[in-house]
Design a protein around this motif. Structure first.
Motif, PDB file in Angstrom:
ATOM      1  N   LEU A  47      -7.290  -4.806 -34.198  1.00 60.22           N
ATOM      2  CA  LEU A  47      -6.251  -3.592 -35.775  1.00 60.22           C
ATOM      3  C   LEU A  47      -7.404  -2.393 -35.392  1.00 60.22           C
ATOM      4  O   LEU A  47      -6.683  -1.254 -35.533  1.00 60.22           O
ATOM      5  CB  LEU A  47      -6.912  -4.285 -37.316  1.00 60.22           C
ATOM      6  N   HIS A  59      -8.032   0.816 -41.259  1.00 58.92           N
ATOM      7  CA  HIS A  59      -8.504  -0.169 -41.020  1.00 58.92           C
ATOM      8  C   HIS A  59      -7.951  -1.150 -42.232  1.00 58.92           C
ATOM      9  O   HIS A  59      -8.013  -2.709 -41.309  1.00 58.92           O
ATOM     10  CB  HIS A  59     -10.006  -0.484 -40.607  1.00 58.92           C
ATOM     11  N   VAL A  61      -5.639  -0.679 -43.347  1.00 51.63           N
ATOM     12  CA  VAL A  61      -4.013  -0.615 -43.518  1.00 51.63           C
ATOM     13  C   VAL A  61      -3.190  -1.186 -45.142  1.00 51.63           C
ATOM     14  O   VAL A  61      -2.506  -1.460 -45.878  1.00 51.63           O
ATOM     15  CB  VAL A  61      -3.261  -2.672 -43.285  1.00 51.63           C
ATOM     16  N   VAL A  70       0.482  -6.589 -39.221  1.00 49.18           N
ATOM     17  CA  VAL A  70      -0.649  -7.210 -38.465  1.00 49.18           C
ATOM     18  C   VAL A  70      -1.398  -8.255 -38.562  1.00 49.18           C
ATOM     19  O   VAL A  70      -2.759  -8.520 -38.197  1.00 49.18           O
ATOM     20  CB  VAL A  70      -1.535  -5.369 -39.044  1.00 49.18           C
TER      21      VAL A  70
END
Length: 187
Positions: A47, A59, A61, A70
């Protein structure tokens, strides 16, 4: 609160204590660490690489449209980890914990294209609930972390109150409930 109790950190700690109920602990903690490598560490590094390449915004998302891919990438790592853990004869308690995480990833990936349920809330509520179920009522104070982490997500405007409540209920009831059922069947 958001950074300290983000899902990779919380789930790593949960995986490390998962073999606590097994004979041979603390020697069995190596299996929890191996699970954490595949469930948390490798997906987090991937990620962070995607963030650095500009493929994912951050990070956490934050862009819900980026979440499903992801989460599916994380699922691939977790499934590979399950194979490694099975071949290494990992304790059932570790396998059960990983399977509960798989369920969490699948649901979050399915919901993410439509709605941004809080992964932070799901992770802290499942970990707190499972810790209480696993270690007993002395661990009930961990439950205070659920509203604290949820509050931080709302204050940061990363989620609505409804998204935090949904994540908390999902983690605390569904993921922890699944852990409880699997533990009865497999351990």
């Amino acid at each position: 609160m958001t950074e300290i109790f983000q899902p990779p950190v919380v789930v790593t700690l949960q995986l490390l204590i998962s073999p606590l109920i097994e004979a041979g602990f603390p020697g069995t903690v190596v299996y929890g660490a191996l699970a954490a490598l595949f469930v948390c560490v490798l997906p987090l590094f991937l990620l962070l690489a995607l963030v650095r390449l500009g493929k994912v915004t951050d990070h956490h998302v934050s862009n819900r449209k980026q979440r499903a891919p992801v989460l599916l990438m994380a699922l691939a790592s977790v499934l590979a980890g399950l194979l490694v853990l099975e071949s290494a004869a990992a304790p059932r308690s570790v396998m059960v914990m990983v399977l509960a995480v798989v369920a969490g990833i699948l649901v979050l990936a399915a919901v993410s294209p439509f709605w941004k349920m809080s992964g932070h809330a799901a992770a802290i509520s499942s970990s707190a609930a499972i810790s209480v179920l696993m270690l007993g009522p002395a661990w009930l104070p961990l439950l205070i972390l659920i509203p604290a982490v949820g509050w931080s997500r709302v204050v940061l405007r990363a989620h609505t109150t409804g998204q935090v409540i949904a994540g908390s209920l999902f983690g605390g009831l569904v993921m922890a409930g699944l852990w409880w059922l699997l533990r009865g069947w497999l351990v």
